[in-house]
Design an enzyme around this catalytic site. Sequence first.
Site, PDB file in Angstrom:
ATOM      1  N   ASP A   1       6.015   4.720   4.522  1.00 33.26           N
ATOM      2  CA  ASP A   1       6.983   3.786   5.119  1.00 33.26           C
ATOM      3  C   ASP A   1       7.049   2.464   4.356  1.00 33.26           C
ATOM      4  O   ASP A   1       7.900   1.628   4.635  1.00 33.26           O
ATOM      5  CB  ASP A   1       6.689   3.548   6.607  1.00 33.26           C
ATOM      6  CG  ASP A   1       5.251   3.125   6.893  1.00 33.26           C
ATOM      7  OD1 ASP A   1       4.324   3.725   6.309  1.00 33.26           O
ATOM      8  OD2 ASP A   1       5.051   2.185   7.679  1.00 33.26           O
ATOM      9  N   HIS A   2       6.165   2.295   3.376  1.00 32.37           N
ATOM     10  CA  HIS A   2       6.185   1.065   2.576  1.00 32.37           C
ATOM     11  C   HIS A   2       6.681   1.287   1.139  1.00 32.37           C
ATOM     12  O   HIS A   2       6.860   0.327   0.411  1.00 32.37           O
ATOM     13  CB  HIS A   2       4.788   0.416   2.556  1.00 32.37           C
ATOM     14  CG  HIS A   2       4.406  -0.151   3.887  1.00 32.37           C
ATOM     15  ND1 HIS A   2       4.413  -1.494   4.159  1.00 32.37           N
ATOM     16  CD2 HIS A   2       4.056   0.452   5.041  1.00 32.37           C
ATOM     17  CE1 HIS A   2       4.070  -1.692   5.427  1.00 32.37           C
ATOM     18  NE2 HIS A   2       3.848  -0.528   5.982  1.00 32.37           N
TER      19      HIS A   2
ATOM     20  N   ASP B   1       0.314  -4.322   5.995  1.00 31.61           N
ATOM     21  CA  ASP B   1      -0.425  -3.807   7.156  1.00 31.61           C
ATOM     22  C   ASP B   1      -1.873  -4.240   7.041  1.00 31.61           C
ATOM     23  O   ASP B   1      -2.560  -3.872   6.081  1.00 31.61           O
ATOM     24  CB  ASP B   1      -0.391  -2.270   7.165  1.00 31.61           C
ATOM     25  CG  ASP B   1       1.009  -1.727   7.439  1.00 31.61           C
ATOM     26  OD1 ASP B   1       1.938  -2.541   7.583  1.00 31.61           O
ATOM     27  OD2 ASP B   1       1.151  -0.495   7.501  1.00 31.61           O
TER      28      ASP B   1
ATOM     29  N   HIS C   1       0.860  -1.195   0.000  1.00 31.37           N
ATOM     30  CA  HIS C   1       0.000   0.000   0.000  1.00 31.37           C
ATOM     31  C   HIS C   1       0.889   1.235   0.000  1.00 31.37           C
ATOM     32  O   HIS C   1       2.108   1.151   0.203  1.00 31.37           O
ATOM     33  CB  HIS C   1      -0.954  -0.012   1.197  1.00 31.37           C
ATOM     34  CG  HIS C   1      -0.276   0.088   2.527  1.00 31.37           C
ATOM     35  ND1 HIS C   1       0.558  -0.893   3.003  1.00 31.37           N
ATOM     36  CD2 HIS C   1      -0.285   1.066   3.479  1.00 31.37           C
ATOM     37  CE1 HIS C   1       1.014  -0.543   4.204  1.00 31.37           C
ATOM     38  NE2 HIS C   1       0.533   0.637   4.498  1.00 31.37           N
TER      39      HIS C   1
ATOM     40  N   HIS D   1       7.083  -5.533  11.508  1.00 34.67           N
ATOM     41  CA  HIS D   1       6.389  -4.242  11.504  1.00 34.67           C
ATOM     42  C   HIS D   1       6.041  -3.826  12.936  1.00 34.67           C
ATOM     43  O   HIS D   1       4.889  -3.607  13.287  1.00 34.67           O
ATOM     44  CB  HIS D   1       5.115  -4.350  10.635  1.00 34.67           C
ATOM     45  CG  HIS D   1       4.570  -3.002  10.207  1.00 34.67           C
ATOM     46  ND1 HIS D   1       3.598  -2.340  10.924  1.00 34.67           N
ATOM     47  CD2 HIS D   1       4.844  -2.217   9.151  1.00 34.67           C
ATOM     48  CE1 HIS D   1       3.295  -1.207  10.299  1.00 34.67           C
ATOM     49  NE2 HIS D   1       4.042  -1.104   9.222  1.00 34.67           N
TER      50      HIS D   1
ATOM     51  N   HIS E   1      -7.080  -2.516   5.757  1.00 35.00           N
ATOM     52  CA  HIS E   1      -6.252  -1.455   6.329  1.00 35.00           C
ATOM     53  C   HIS E   1      -6.952  -0.116   6.075  1.00 35.00           C
ATOM     54  O   HIS E   1      -8.004  -0.078   5.451  1.00 35.00           O
ATOM     55  CB  HIS E   1      -4.853  -1.527   5.678  1.00 35.00           C
ATOM     56  CG  HIS E   1      -3.819  -0.682   6.359  1.00 35.00           C
ATOM     57  ND1 HIS E   1      -3.673  -0.639   7.722  1.00 35.00           N
ATOM     58  CD2 HIS E   1      -2.853   0.140   5.856  1.00 35.00           C
ATOM     59  CE1 HIS E   1      -2.683   0.182   8.013  1.00 35.00           C
ATOM     60  NE2 HIS E   1      -2.177   0.670   6.916  1.00 35.00           N
TER      61      HIS E   1
ATOM     62  N   HIS F   1       1.333   3.942   1.939  1.00 35.28           N
ATOM     63  CA  HIS F   1       1.829   4.728   3.072  1.00 35.28           C
ATOM     64  C   HIS F   1       3.354   4.799   2.906  1.00 35.28           C
ATOM     65  O   HIS F   1       3.999   3.791   2.585  1.00 35.28           O
ATOM     66  CB  HIS F   1       1.470   4.064   4.406  1.00 35.28           C
ATOM     67  CG  HIS F   1       0.077   4.376   4.872  1.00 35.28           C
ATOM     68  ND1 HIS F   1      -0.686   3.508   5.610  1.00 35.28           N
ATOM     69  CD2 HIS F   1      -0.703   5.486   4.689  1.00 35.28           C
ATOM     70  CE1 HIS F   1      -1.854   4.063   5.864  1.00 35.28           C
ATOM     71  NE2 HIS F   1      -1.892   5.250   5.319  1.00 35.28           N
TER      72      HIS F   1
END
Lengths: 309, 309
Positions: free
Chosen positions: A68-69, A213, A64, A267, A145, A66
Amino acid sequence: MLDIVFLGTGASVPSRSRNLSSIWMHYSGEEGESFLMDCGEGTQRQLMSAKLNFMRIERIFITHWHADHWAGLIGLIQTMNLEKRKKPLHIYGPEAERFVSNILELGYWAPRFSVIPVDCLFEGDEITSLYRTNEFEVLSTPANHSVPSVIYCFRERDKVNVDIQKAQLYGLKQGRLVGQLKNKGQIMIKGKKIRLEDVALVKLGLKVVYTGDTKSCPNLEAISKEADLLIHDSTFESEDETIMHSGAKQAAELARKVNAKNLILTHFSRRYQDVSSLEEEARKIFPQAISARDFMRITIKQGVFKVFR
Amino acid sequence: MLDIVFLGTGASVPSRSRNLSSIWMHYSGEEGESFLMDCGEGTQRQLMSAKLNFMRIERIFITHWHADHWAGLIGLIQTMNLEKRKKPLHIYGPEAERFVSNILELGYWAPRFSVIPVDCLFEGDEITSLYRTNEFEVLSTPANHSVPSVIYCFRERDKVNVDIQKAQLYGLKQGRLVGQLKNKGQIMIKGKKIRLEDVALVKLGLKVVYTGDTKSCPNLEAISKEADLLIHDSTFESEDETIMHSGAKQAAELARKVNAKNLILTHFSRRYQDVSSLEEEARKIFPQAISARDFMRITIKQGVFKVFR
């Protein structure tokens, strides 16, 4: 053999010991192939620190968007370009076309190799096959999520060795019927059900699921059945503490429920400097649970699972 | 006091020992203020490793929009948001409005604090004052690189202590005239030139220049005059080896020409695992030259320059 290296095991914000989400995988089959699951900021440097060949990465699967990914995509693509990459790079993800083209239009850079986005979230589709070789495929299914997000599954093909003599005893004289049996797992001949196991030695292919996530959800359960390895979001101790993540407890409950062989928690929220409490929480339910750390290496070869911490 | 920490000293591609461009600066004046010069991928983690308070960063000065100089903005802004930042963050750079708005529209994130882009490349303007306090200002001037790019200069205000009795002897009885003298450096009274030094003790403010990526150019020379510290692009040994960067040799020649007090080489190509040959090259021309390394700290206090390697 499947070789897995955890490049980043922290959630949302990095810490001195945990970088942001990314997992390198390499399948040594007829043709070796390397890919990444997620690509958080700093992934290229983690790859270098782990002495992995980042130029050989063929595909990147983003769960996804976000940051941080995915924010490590920018630097990694720029570096591949400086290293004169020629072969295309496929980037999978929900809404990949939109996001990848936004990223490529960002600054003063235009890779001289093709970056090919592949959307992987389709309404109504529960499990989608994204990429297939003769030896394995990568599947996705929608996660639960706060933004569009998917779960990925690496699935080695089952190895089926048909015993021709046995097959003939069951009346399977034609190659076409054997083919049907291989595909469907069972067929009816003259009112009699023949199962693949009756005439063949079936060696199940390896199955590894990476949740990204997600909160617990039916799709995750469906795709994780009998997984050899479940790599599971474990942001907190329990799902109750958050809205759209899983806890170590839920990860372990799922691993037990789907009869997974191994569970790796990852994570982790930066609130945990030491994640042993999460590991212990999970082990109460699923005793083989282990917690990931950056640069931890896993190999799975002929059913043997090894961890190099 | 000015406190400087090098967070990334590698060019284009990080290595195991050098992250991408970023320099943290903190001025301890009446009100302490922290800022960054450039923000390459991984800067937030470098800030954490150096135990610097990233929430106190008020302003980020980006020299240009090659990814190794800015891609860390995404993660840093996301982290500031998760840490519930309220105060605005100013981001300076050539075409900052365009690039910052592109970055903010990238993914699933919308900071709940203001991110304010400030363009800093103006045609025809040689030196532009971007930000002023009572104690210092930050200036920029166009660089000579392959894309629009600027050089930044931190300039502490000169401290001027007027000797009132002396001023009266020179006929400067009015405050307004003293003000004019402070601003202009000299005035004419009754056909006689009075210089500021004649009636006041002038303590020159600190001057630190950060080149970003640039080939030698007249603007760089103009802004660097008498700098206390010149932090200079030194991608290779010599400018001849590249098109749009400087070499250690050019950095040293400039430092000597502008009578800089100190020179720090940075932005080293990954081809150099050991940069001592570049340092030696520079020292032939400018003996005080030193090469930066990640986490090197510099303090400049009352004219005393200290290096903590």
